[in-house]
Design an enzyme around this catalytic site. Sequence first.
Site, PDB file in Angstrom:
ATOM      1  N   GLU A 173       1.235  -1.369  -0.004  1.00  0.00           N
ATOM      2  CA  GLU A 173      -0.067  -0.136  -0.097  1.00  0.00           C
ATOM      3  C   GLU A 173       1.279   1.143  -0.019  1.00  0.00           C
ATOM      4  O   GLU A 173       1.608   1.057   0.433  1.00  0.00           O
ATOM      5  CB  GLU A 173      -1.044   0.068   1.363  1.00  0.00           C
ATOM      6  CG  GLU A 173      -1.719   1.374   1.366  1.00  0.00           C
ATOM      7  CD  GLU A 173      -2.383   1.229   2.552  1.00  0.00           C
ATOM      8  OE1 GLU A 173      -3.257   1.867   3.258  1.00  0.00           O
ATOM      9  OE2 GLU A 173      -1.966   0.018   4.538  1.00  0.00           O
ATOM     10  N   LYS A 211      -9.382   1.287  -1.592  1.00  0.00           N
ATOM     11  CA  LYS A 211      -9.445   1.157  -0.002  1.00  0.00           C
ATOM     12  C   LYS A 211     -11.146   1.022  -0.014  1.00  0.00           C
ATOM     13  O   LYS A 211     -11.747   2.559   1.027  1.00  0.00           O
ATOM     14  CB  LYS A 211      -8.720   1.347   0.590  1.00  0.00           C
ATOM     15  CG  LYS A 211      -9.001   0.610   1.996  1.00  0.00           C
ATOM     16  CD  LYS A 211      -7.306   1.626   2.570  1.00  0.00           C
ATOM     17  CE  LYS A 211      -6.865   1.416   3.759  1.00  0.00           C
ATOM     18  NZ  LYS A 211      -5.801   1.679   4.771  1.00  0.00           N
ATOM     19  N   CYS A 231      -4.753  -3.285   3.417  1.00  0.00           N
ATOM     20  CA  CYS A 231      -4.278  -2.679   4.840  1.00  0.00           C
ATOM     21  C   CYS A 231      -5.738  -3.351   6.309  1.00  0.00           C
ATOM     22  O   CYS A 231      -6.167  -3.951   6.162  1.00  0.00           O
ATOM     23  CB  CYS A 231      -3.616  -1.303   5.096  1.00  0.00           C
ATOM     24  SG  CYS A 231      -2.558  -1.054   6.125  1.00  0.00           S
TER      25      CYS A 231
END
Length: 266
Positions: free
Chosen positions: A44, A110, A146
């Site tokens: 990321e 995300k 994440c």
Amino acid sequence: MTAALRLAACQFSSSADWAANLDRIGADARTAADRGAQVAVFPEAAMGRFGSAAAAAGQPLDGPFADGVRAVAEQTGLLIVAGMFTPCGDGRVHNTLLVTGAGVETRYDKIHLFDAFGSRESDTVAPGDALVTVDAFGTTFGLATCFDLRFAAQFTELGRRGAEVLLVPASWGEGPGKAEQWDLLVRARATDAQAWLLACDQAWTPLSGTDPLGIGRSACIDPLGGVRARLAAGEGILIADVEPSLAADVRARVPVLAQPGSKDRG
């Protein structure tokens, strides 16, 4: 039966200089390809670390960073997943995974933003709203980033959608208990999806403010939660061979995904 795949997690610390980070992606991708990898996953924020001007401004998917990653994928034959930031139109950016190469061209934005441990990702980043799977090398891959690791329903749904291998770039910040949480969550989410999971974190970077900068510990987890390979804190490339068909075998023996229950995106 799907043939075995060789995956690479290219763990490094991105800088504030997107061009330098692109050069690093190119070098690591070539090394991964030379070692027989078919898929290379980068962290990321590989384009520019959190808190940098590159992260704040972003670049479009037809900009120089993304085009550079596409060129690397074409040169190496790899399916590449790399974290970047893309403008979203409201003054913020999306935290985007560029997925390119091997006949694939897509993005994942995300969904779950890092508003935790004193950080407020949502102040500068707009959330995505769609799960993403892609097919390459006879395998279905699911994407996550994440902080998504803390939301089990997202991974269960990716498993229900047929994902056999989950690719999870991260920039997992240091802090009390954070390494233990990372180790626990990557294993738990693989078992939630009953799929392989390759997590690629930023290499360890000294804590600076509340920006999540990385602890390393990239890992390959099997569909039963077993750790097949793991890096330490520093920069390096993890190479892991996986058998995607093991996901179907586990799902047949332990039919968790077939049970009634929520199919929300998480």
